[in-house]
Design a protein around this motif. Structure first.
Motif, short mmCIF file in Angstrom:
data_model
loop_
_atom_site.label_atom_id
_atom_site.label_comp_id
_atom_site.label_asym_id
_atom_site.label_seq_id
_atom_site.Cartn_x
_atom_site.Cartn_y
_atom_site.Cartn_z
N ALA A 238 0.62 -1.22 0.43
CA ALA A 238 0.20 0.24 -0.16
C ALA A 238 0.96 1.39 -0.03
O ALA A 238 1.52 1.77 1.34
N ILE A 239 0.45 2.22 -1.21
CA ILE A 239 1.61 3.11 -1.29
C ILE A 239 1.39 3.81 -1.51
O ILE A 239 0.03 3.94 -1.81
N LYS A 240 1.55 5.54 -0.74
CA LYS A 240 0.91 6.49 -0.76
C LYS A 240 1.88 7.18 -1.40
O LYS A 240 3.02 7.23 -1.35
N ALA A 241 1.52 8.24 -2.56
CA ALA A 241 2.09 9.00 -2.94
C ALA A 241 2.87 10.74 -3.06
O ALA A 241 2.87 10.31 -1.30
N ALA A 242 4.23 10.10 -3.66
CA ALA A 242 5.35 10.43 -3.26
C ALA A 242 5.93 11.28 -4.37
O ALA A 242 6.29 10.91 -4.67
N PRO A 243 5.50 12.25 -5.51
CA PRO A 243 5.64 12.36 -6.69
C PRO A 243 7.31 12.76 -6.28
O PRO A 243 7.76 12.48 -7.63
N HIS A 244 7.96 12.96 -5.48
CA HIS A 244 9.57 13.71 -5.34
C HIS A 244 10.32 12.15 -5.38
O HIS A 244 11.91 12.18 -5.05
N HIS A 245 9.42 11.11 -4.96
CA HIS A 245 10.17 9.79 -4.76
C HIS A 245 10.11 9.52 -6.19
O HIS A 245 9.44 8.87 -6.54
N ALA A 246 11.26 8.71 -6.92
CA ALA A 246 11.33 8.55 -8.22
C ALA A 246 10.23 6.80 -8.63
O ALA A 246 9.27 6.57 -9.42
N VAL A 247 10.76 5.92 -7.72
CA VAL A 247 10.12 4.52 -7.70
C VAL A 247 8.45 4.78 -7.09
O VAL A 247 7.71 4.12 -7.98
N THR A 248 8.25 5.51 -5.90
CA THR A 248 7.01 5.37 -5.88
C THR A 248 5.75 6.37 -7.09
O THR A 248 4.43 5.84 -7.17
N HIS A 249 6.84 6.94 -7.60
CA HIS A 249 5.94 8.26 -8.28
C HIS A 249 5.64 7.38 -10.06
O HIS A 249 4.05 6.95 -10.45
N PHE A 250 7.06 6.29 -9.90
CA PHE A 250 6.70 5.76 -11.34
C PHE A 250 5.58 4.94 -10.96
O PHE A 250 4.90 4.40 -11.76
N LEU A 251 5.31 4.17 -9.71
CA LEU A 251 4.21 3.14 -9.38
C LEU A 251 2.87 3.76 -9.39
O LEU A 251 1.65 3.40 -10.29
N HIS A 252 2.81 5.10 -9.08
CA HIS A 252 0.92 6.02 -8.98
C HIS A 252 1.45 6.40 -10.37
O HIS A 252 -0.50 5.84 -10.65
N GLU A 253 1.94 6.58 -11.26
CA GLU A 253 1.61 7.20 -12.51
C GLU A 253 2.04 6.41 -13.93
O GLU A 253 1.01 6.45 -14.74
N GLN A 254 3.28 5.17 -13.45
CA GLN A 254 3.10 5.22 -14.96
C GLN A 254 3.05 3.96 -14.83
O GLN A 254 3.23 3.16 -15.87
N ALA A 255 3.52 2.91 -13.91
CA ALA A 255 3.27 1.25 -13.99
C ALA A 255 2.34 1.06 -14.08
O ALA A 255 0.63 1.40 -14.83
N ALA A 256 1.87 -0.28 -15.37
CA ALA A 256 0.78 -1.16 -15.36
C ALA A 256 0.99 -2.84 -15.39
O ALA A 256 2.27 -2.87 -14.94
N VAL A 257 -0.02 -3.25 -15.86
CA VAL A 257 -0.34 -4.49 -15.36
C VAL A 257 0.77 -5.43 -16.16
O VAL A 257 0.69 -5.05 -18.17
N GLY A 258 1.81 -6.28 -15.66
CA GLY A 258 2.56 -6.67 -17.11
C GLY A 258 4.33 -6.02 -17.00
O GLY A 258 5.12 -7.06 -17.07
N ASP A 259 4.49 -4.80 -16.44
CA ASP A 259 5.38 -4.51 -15.51
C ASP A 259 6.40 -5.84 -14.48
O ASP A 259 5.76 -6.27 -14.03
#
Length: 221
Positions: A53-74
């Motif tokens: 369970a990951i809370k948004a953190a725009p300045h954290h690269a991996v967290t931002h990626f998981l919230h905004e870019q990650a997709a099923v199959g990654d």
């Protein structure tokens, strides 16, 4: 609220204990970057998946990626479970879980594991937050407490100006008065997770009430 993400394994060699965290590695713009996250799912005998369970953190690269870019199959690379702040059911002691905000994440793993592995073990959960949005898993916790007499849940708000629902038990900060009102057992496994100032405050309060140092468990980040 944090976003819950489920990861499925391609191999069967992943192990963790309730309360542990992992390093998760993601390829971002051709560069592997890492973030550390507490596991929210309970361990299983055959571990084919886990949840974070990951809370948004725009300045954290991996967290931002998981919230905004990650997709099923990654595909991601993860470490084994890490950290010494773990619950072991063989201890046999009651559980006291004290969370502040997103600090609920490792404690919900412990609570879920207790329900599966030691359903007769008494557990007290104290959850402090400053807004309704901070009560991740709040509905699940309230439902569990309503169905299981062995689970006592107490919700604390620290924002006095908000219009809080009736299920919030205390409208104040964590204090010795609050802990005494919850009628916590002196001998128990106490797990604390939240902001650093909260850890220090709660640890001091528990010591003042006579809780042994060996029974107080937390990770400092």
């Amino acid at each position: 609220f944090p976003v819950t993400i489920r990861f499925v394994f391609g191999v069967q060699d992943f192990h963790f204990l309730p309360g542990q965290w992992i390093d998760l590695y993601a390829q971002i713009a051709g560069v592997e970057q890492v973030g550390g996250y507490s596991l929210t799912s309970p361990p299983q005998r055959l571990q084919t998946q886990f949840e974070l369970a990951i809370k948004a953190a725009p300045h954290h690269a991996v967290t931002h990626f998981l919230h905004e870019q990650a997709a099923v199959g990654d595909v991601f690379r993860v470490s084994q479970g890490q950290g010494r702040c773990v619950w072991r059911p063989e201890s046999g002691q009651p559980l006291v879980l004290i969370a502040g905000g997103i600090g609920i994440t490792p404690l919900i793993s412990i609570l879920r594991a207790r329900c599966q592995q030691a359903p007769d073990l008494p557990v007290f959960l104290i959850y402090s937050a400053s807004s309704i949005a901070e009560y991740a898993f709040g509905a699940e916790i309230r439902a569990l407490a309503a169905l299981d007499a062995g689970v006592k849940a107490y919700f604390i708000c620290t924002n006095h100006t908000q219009d809080w629902p009736e299920w919030v038990n205390f409208r104040t900060r964590l204090s010795s008065t609050v802990l005494e009102a919850c009628a916590l057992p002196l001998r128990a496994d106490y797990f604390i997770c939240g902001p650093r100032p909260m850890l220090t405050t709660v640890e001091d309060l528990l010591r003042q009430q006579g809780v042994a140092d060996a029974d107080i468990h937390y990770e400092r980040w």
